[in-house]
Scaffold this active site. Sequence first.
Site, PDB file in Angstrom:
ATOM      1  N   ILE A  56       0.434  -1.166   0.675  1.00 45.39           N
ATOM      2  CA  ILE A  56       0.002   0.313  -0.057  1.00 45.39           C
ATOM      3  C   ILE A  56       0.877   1.643  -0.158  1.00 45.39           C
ATOM      4  CG2 ILE A  56      -1.911  -1.266   1.026  1.00 45.39           C
ATOM      5  CD1 ILE A  56      -1.215  -0.241   3.867  1.00 45.39           C
ATOM      6  N   THR A  93       4.025   0.849   1.106  1.00 52.79           N
ATOM      7  CA  THR A  93       4.825   0.770   2.200  1.00 52.79           C
ATOM      8  C   THR A  93       6.496   0.068   1.972  1.00 52.79           C
ATOM      9  OG1 THR A  93       3.638  -1.359   2.401  1.00 52.79           O
ATOM     10  CG2 THR A  93       2.762   0.199   4.256  1.00 52.79           C
ATOM     11  N   ARG A 131      14.221  -5.272  14.717  1.00 55.32           N
ATOM     12  CA  ARG A 131      14.810  -5.866  13.795  1.00 55.32           C
ATOM     13  C   ARG A 131      14.339  -4.661  12.632  1.00 55.32           C
ATOM     14  NH1 ARG A 131      17.443 -10.935  11.520  1.00 55.32           N
ATOM     15  NH2 ARG A 131      18.996 -10.815  12.979  1.00 55.32           N
ATOM     16  N   ASN A 175      15.102  -2.894   6.474  1.00 53.94           N
ATOM     17  CA  ASN A 175      14.515  -1.710   5.445  1.00 53.94           C
ATOM     18  C   ASN A 175      14.961  -0.678   6.011  1.00 53.94           C
ATOM     19  OD1 ASN A 175      15.211  -0.367   3.104  1.00 53.94           O
ATOM     20  ND2 ASN A 175      14.319  -1.349   1.342  1.00 53.94           N
ATOM     21  N   THR A 188      12.605   2.295   3.596  1.00 56.69           N
ATOM     22  CA  THR A 188      11.479   1.979   3.712  1.00 56.69           C
ATOM     23  C   THR A 188      11.035   1.914   4.837  1.00 56.69           C
ATOM     24  OG1 THR A 188      11.280  -0.194   3.929  1.00 56.69           O
ATOM     25  CG2 THR A 188      11.701   0.381   1.910  1.00 56.69           C
ATOM     26  N   GLN A 234       8.144   5.482   6.216  1.00 59.52           N
ATOM     27  CA  GLN A 234       7.100   4.951   6.938  1.00 59.52           C
ATOM     28  C   GLN A 234       7.025   5.094   7.838  1.00 59.52           C
ATOM     29  OE1 GLN A 234       4.752   1.809   6.335  1.00 59.52           O
ATOM     30  NE2 GLN A 234       4.790   3.602   4.688  1.00 59.52           N
ATOM     31  N   GLU A 291       2.721   2.007  12.071  1.00 54.38           N
ATOM     32  CA  GLU A 291       1.283   3.048  12.438  1.00 54.38           C
ATOM     33  C   GLU A 291       2.188   3.512  14.531  1.00 54.38           C
ATOM     34  OE1 GLU A 291      -1.112   0.156  13.089  1.00 54.38           O
ATOM     35  OE2 GLU A 291      -1.914   0.074  11.111  1.00 54.38           O
TER      36      GLU A 291
END
EC number: 1.2.99.6
Length: 732
Positions: A468, A470, A615, A618, A621, A625, A692
Site C-alpha cells: 500500500i 509501504t 529488527r 529496510n 522504507t 513509513q 503505525e
Amino acid sequence: MKFDKPAGENPIDQLKVVGRPHDRIDGPLKTTGTARYAYEWHEEAPNAAYGYIVGSAIAKGRLTALDTDAAQKAPGVLAVITASNAGALGKGDKNTARLLGGPTIEHYHQAIALVVAETFEQARAAASLVQAHYRRNKGAYSLADEKQAVNQPPEDTPDKNVGDFDGAFTSAAVKIDATYTTPDQSHMAMEPHASMAVWDGNKLTLWTSNQMIDWCRTDLAKTLKVPVENVRIISPYIGGGFGGKLFLRSDALLAALAARAVKRPVKVMLPRPSIPNNTTHRPATLQHLRIGADQSGKITAISHESWSGNLPGGTPETAVQQSELLYAGANRHTGLRLATLDLPEGNAMRAPGEAPGLMALEIAIDELAEKAGIDPVEFRILNDTQVDPADPTRCFSRRQLIECLRTGADKFGWKQRNATPGQVRDGEWLVGHGVAAGFRNNLLEKSGARVHLEQNGTVTVETDMTDIGTGSYTILAQTAAEMLGVPLEQVAVHLGDSSFPVSAGSGGQWGANTSTSGVYAACMKLREMIASAVGFDPEQSQFADGKITNGTRSATLHEATAGGRLTAEESIEFGTLSKEYQQSTFAGHFVEVGVHSATGEVRVRRMLAVCAAGRILNPKTARSQVIGAMTMGMGAALMEELAVDDRLGYFVNHDMAGYEVPVHADIPKQEVIFLDDTDPISSPMKAKGVGELGLCGVSAAIANAVYNATGIRVRDYPITLDKLLDKLPDVV
C-alpha cells in the site's frame, strides 16, 4: 511452520541483504506511471462499462420509492442496479452496514443504486436522473449529546480493574482529572476506492484497491452468495489505504453485481466527495483521564475511559489500550463506552485505538509532570515499567522506551528547553518544545507464501500480501535473497492475487513482520528441497553467491534445478509466545513548534522520532513509513477534522478542499532514529512493525509543544486558531 519458541541464529542474521537501505523495487514503475492500479487493467477487461453510485440523501430512515425510469432511458445506459433487482445478498462479516442499501437506510451516502453506462460521463449524468423518495427517521449524530445515555461498557469489552483505583486516586499527592476530545477523521488515501469486475461463467475476477485480499474475497463471496473459490481478487498496487481499504467496500460489490447484470466488464470508482460518507472513518472520541502520583512523581493510580460512537452492530474505538501498558501504577481502571450514532461507519484507521488514545494520554502525562514539578522526559522515565502492570509475571519481550526518550532528548537538545511556557520568542513567533511517548502493540497474523527457484537461478515469490506504498515488494525480495543467497536483482515478487497463498495482508502494523516470516518459512522449506536435490544435509548447508555449500562441497543453484523448477509453499503460524510475553513497539517523539504571537498560526519547525520496533528490515522504507506517519500525526494535531452536520447526519467537508491534510511545506525538517531492537520472541525475522508507531504520540507532542510555546493547554483536537487567539500572551 509453527513459531512457538524464541528464534535462535538463522539465515536472516547474516544481514547481507536484510537490514540494509535498499530502494523500493516498485519505485520505477510508480514514478513512470506504469504500475497499474485497480482502475487501469484495460487490456485484461476490454470494452468495459462504467458504473456511478447513487448515494442516499438521508442518514436514517426508509427509501419509500426509487424512480429509475429516466435514468434507464438516458443515452448509453445499460442498467440500473438497486436492492430490488440485485438478487438476494448476504452481508460480509467485516461490514457493519450493508453496501447496497434499501429499503432501510443506515447512513448518509449509503449506496442505493448504481447506474451502468457506456462511458463514465453517461453514467454520472444518468445518475442525477434517479429520483429517490424517503421517510426520514430521527437520528443520533452527536457523541457529546449521546454520552450521558451510555454508562455501561459493551458486552464484549468489559471494564478492566487492577487494585483500588478510587482509593489510590483520592489519596494521591498530585493528580490530574481532565477530559480530552478527538474528532472524526478521514483516511484520505491518494487513490480513491476503485474496482473492475469481469465474470467468466460463474467465475468472478475483481481488480480492486484493497489491503486484505483474503478478507475481501471471503466477504465478497458471502455477500454475493457464491462459493469463495469462484472469486479471484487482484490488487498488486494500492495508492494508500490507512485502514480505509481493509474491508470489502461498495465499489467492489457493485462492480461485481453490474458486471453480472450487463454481461461485460464494469468499472466502479468512488468520486472523492463520496468516500468519507460512503466508506469508513476514524470515530470521534471523548476521553476522561484521571491520573494520580505520590510526592516523588511515581504514578499510583490511572484511569482512562473513552466514549465513541458507531452504527448499530459496530465496535468502539479502543482508545484505552495503551494506558493499560505504557506506564507503571498499581491501581488501574480502563473502560470503553459505545454510543449508537447514525453517522457513516466507524472503523479502523492507521493505529486504531492507540493513535487517538495517546493524543489524550500523553497530554495528561505532561500535565501531571508539570504539577509534580518534574521534567516531562524524566517523568516518563520514572514511570516506565518492564512488565505488564496488570500481571507483573508477564515481561515485555523487548522494551526500550527509556532509551528512546534519552536518545531523543540528547539528539533534540531537550536540555535547552525552557520549562516555563511562553518565554521563548523568535521575532513574532513563540517557540515551544514538546515530547510524547509512542506505543503500538506488536500484532501477529498467520501468513503464507510460495517461492520458486527457476532453472536460470532466479527466484520468484508469490503471496497475496499487498503493498500500500509501504515497501512490501522490497522487503519480501530482501528476505528471499537473504535466505537463498542470491542477489536482490534475481528475485521477482508477485503480490496481491488471491490465487497466491494467503498472507497476513497490510494492516495493524503486522504486515512487514508476518509476511516476511511467511516467506522465511517457504524459503526454509525450499532450502531443504535444494539441499536434497544435490545430496547435502540442509541443516549444515549455507547459501551464498548463488551456491549451496556443505563443508568442502558446493553446488550451484542451477545444478539443484537440473530436474526442473523447485517450488515450496509454506506459512508461518504463531504459538503462545505473544501470551507469555507482552510484545509492543515504542518511540520517543520530540517536536519544536512556532506559534505566531498575533495570529495564532502554528508551524511545526522540526520533528524527531526515535523508534524501538524490532529488527528494521529496510531502514530506507521504514524511515519513509515513519516520516509519513509523523506527517499524519501533525495533521491530526492541527487540522484534520470531519465536520458533522448534526441535524442531517453527514460529514460536510467530504473532499480534499474541505478536509485539510498536511503538505510538504508544512514540515521543513523530520528526523528518524532506529534503535537496535532485534527481538527473537517476535518472529524468525526478529522484527516487528513501525508504520503505525510513527503516528502514535506525535499529536500530543505537538500539543505539548504548543503549550510550552504559549501557556495555552488545548485538550480538544485539532488545535486550530480559534482555540488560541483570545488566550495568546500580549505581543511585545
